[in-house]
Write a protein that holds these residues in place. Structure first.
Motif, PDB file in Angstrom:
ATOM      1  N   HIS A 107      16.496 -10.945 -12.171  1.00  9.42           N
ATOM      2  CA  HIS A 107      15.067 -11.254 -12.130  1.00  9.42           C
ATOM      3  C   HIS A 107      14.496 -11.443 -13.530  1.00  9.42           C
ATOM      4  O   HIS A 107      13.783 -12.416 -13.798  1.00  9.42           O
ATOM      5  CB  HIS A 107      14.312 -10.139 -11.403  1.00  9.42           C
ATOM      6  CG  HIS A 107      12.823 -10.305 -11.423  1.00  9.42           C
ATOM      7  ND1 HIS A 107      12.171 -11.229 -10.625  1.00  9.42           N
ATOM      8  CD2 HIS A 107      11.865  -9.675 -12.160  1.00  9.42           C
ATOM      9  CE1 HIS A 107      10.873 -11.153 -10.858  1.00  9.42           C
ATOM     10  NE2 HIS A 107      10.663 -10.233 -11.780  1.00  9.42           N
ATOM     11  N   ALA A 151      13.078 -15.013 -15.082  1.00 11.84           N
ATOM     12  CA  ALA A 151      11.679 -15.084 -15.494  1.00 11.84           C
ATOM     13  C   ALA A 151      11.560 -15.457 -16.962  1.00 11.84           C
ATOM     14  O   ALA A 151      10.760 -16.324 -17.341  1.00 11.84           O
ATOM     15  CB  ALA A 151      10.981 -13.752 -15.219  1.00 11.84           C
ATOM     16  N   THR A 167      14.749 -20.392  -8.930  1.00  7.51           N
ATOM     17  CA  THR A 167      14.903 -18.969  -8.616  1.00  7.51           C
ATOM     18  C   THR A 167      16.347 -18.604  -8.300  1.00  7.51           C
ATOM     19  O   THR A 167      16.613 -17.525  -7.768  1.00  7.51           O
ATOM     20  CB  THR A 167      14.019 -18.596  -7.416  1.00  7.51           C
ATOM     21  OG1 THR A 167      14.387 -19.405  -6.290  1.00  7.51           O
ATOM     22  CG2 THR A 167      12.544 -18.815  -7.727  1.00  7.51           C
TER      23      THR A 167
END
Length: 389
Positions: free
Chosen positions: A254, A258, A167
């Motif tokens: 983000h 992803a 992440t």
């Protein structure tokens, strides 16, 4: 044409922690460094954590409990030289960590000559281990599940390099030309053959080569379709390419993380298939370069030059490396006297597969973790070695 260390304009960030306080990415060289350190006691504390700007109260309580387990185990080794110093060092490190940002997991390693904190990109089971070597298999597993990778996004006249893992995403170099349009993501096909575009892509390719040579890792391209296609046609530096992101997948941190995670998941499946294919091909064509089953693999890893170790993710061999056994008939006994660790180590080795992985890494081989059941024909573990000189 210029190269900078930070982007003038980058995808909008979705990180929870300020960029300056994010934990660093984990790399294979750190695992290799840990595997080279031996001598009782080596303390390993590993635990899952909630990604946050500061360690949560629940994680703090878990960490405190694991440190208490280490203290209890060291207390059992009566008169152990340096135990007080080790516990003081461990408590100082873990106290400081409570104020730091966290990722998916945490690993703390301490012995009399070394201490290290690693933030892992994938969760682990909580454990406190005191042995003659550090417990590193969870690091190998985390790197397999969430390897560090390079993301390169291309816009007309502007390229951004990002270091990513799990992440976490960190902006790196920017290569741009005068008049770079940061708002445009669609390259005009008529400009792709221009001298300026060719020079720009050449500069990107040189930077890509430097990055790949410094840190071999999977690669993800993204951005303007015309530019990514042109780079793929001309670049010899696209080995381990996991895939290409669409322009819409590059508009924020983000969406980039992803989308790249989905590409990496598919890429890692192909890497597993390649490892299994290498085992099968070697068995059929070069059986003298393949060993299977824990006893044969253990001996081959130490007496031959390992090329690749393949082991099922859930396979463990509890024991102590101070006496011989065949783990298939008595998994709780020992493998071979003196083959790893200290002969007089008072602790039981947590997992002999851990030691096997360390031996292969130290001797320059690769490690492939595969899904359970995929090596059943080879007793769950196999090693491919280089030809003997």
């Amino acid at each position: 044409m210029t190269t900078a260390s930070a982007p003038a304009s980058a995808p909008a960030s979705s990180a929870t922690a300020p960029a300056g306080r994010r934990p660093p990415l984990m790399r294979w060289r750190e695992v290799a460094e840990l595997t080279a350190l031996r001598g009782y006691p080596c303390i390993s504390v590993l635990m899952p954590t909630t990604p946050a700007e500061r360690m949560t109260d629940e994680d703090t309580a878990t960490l405190t409990g694991l440190v208490a387990q280490v203290s209890e185990r060291l207390g059992e080794a009566d008169g152990l030289l340096g135990a007080t110093h080790l516990m003081a060092e461990l408590r100082a490190i873990t106290t400081g960590l409570r104020q730091e940002p966290t990722t998916a997991a945490l690993a703390v390693y301490v012995n009399l000559a070394y201490s290290r904190v690693l933030h892992l990109p994938a969760p682990v089971k909580p454990k406190a281990v005191v042995e003659a070597t550090f417990a590193t298999r969870d690091l190998v597993r985390a790197l397999h599940r969430a390897p560090p990778h390079l993301i390169v996004t291309l816009r007309p006249g502007c390229a951004h390099f990002f270091n990513a893992q799990g992440t976490s995403l960190y902006a790196g170099d920017v290569i741009s030309t005068a008049g770079c349009d940061h708002a445009s993501w669609v390259a005009d096909p008529r400009t792709l053959e221009s001298q300026a575009t060719a020079a720009f892509l050449g500069e990107v390719d040189l930077a890509l080569k430097r990055h790949r040579e410094a840190h071999p890792r999977p690669l993800v391209l993204g951005g303007a379709w015309g530019l990514t296609a042109a780079l793929r046609q001309r670049s010899p530096n696209l080995h381990r390419l996991a895939g290409t992101l669409a322009p819409a997948e590059c508009v924020s941190e983000h969406t980039m993380l992803a989308a790249s995670s989905r590409l990496l998941e598919a890429y890692l499946v192909t890497r597993e298939a390649e490892a299994l294919a290498l085992v099968d091909t070697t068995a059929a064509q070069r059986p003298d370069q393949l060993a299977t089953g824990i006893r044969a693999v253990w001996n081959a890893a130490r007496t031959s030059r390992p090329r690749m170790l393949a082991v099922e993710d859930g396979y463990t061999v509890p024991g102590h490396p101070s006496g011989p056994t065949d783990p298939e008939t008595d998994i709780g006994q020992n493998l071979q006297h003196g083959v790893a660790g200290e002969a007089d180590d008072p602790e039981q080795v947590h997992d002999l597969i851990d030691d096997l992985i360390e031996i292969v890494i130290q001797r320059g081989g690769e490690v492939a973790l595969v899904r359970d059941g995929h090596l059943s024909r080879h007793n769950r573990v196999a090693i491919v070695t280089h030809p003997r000189p």
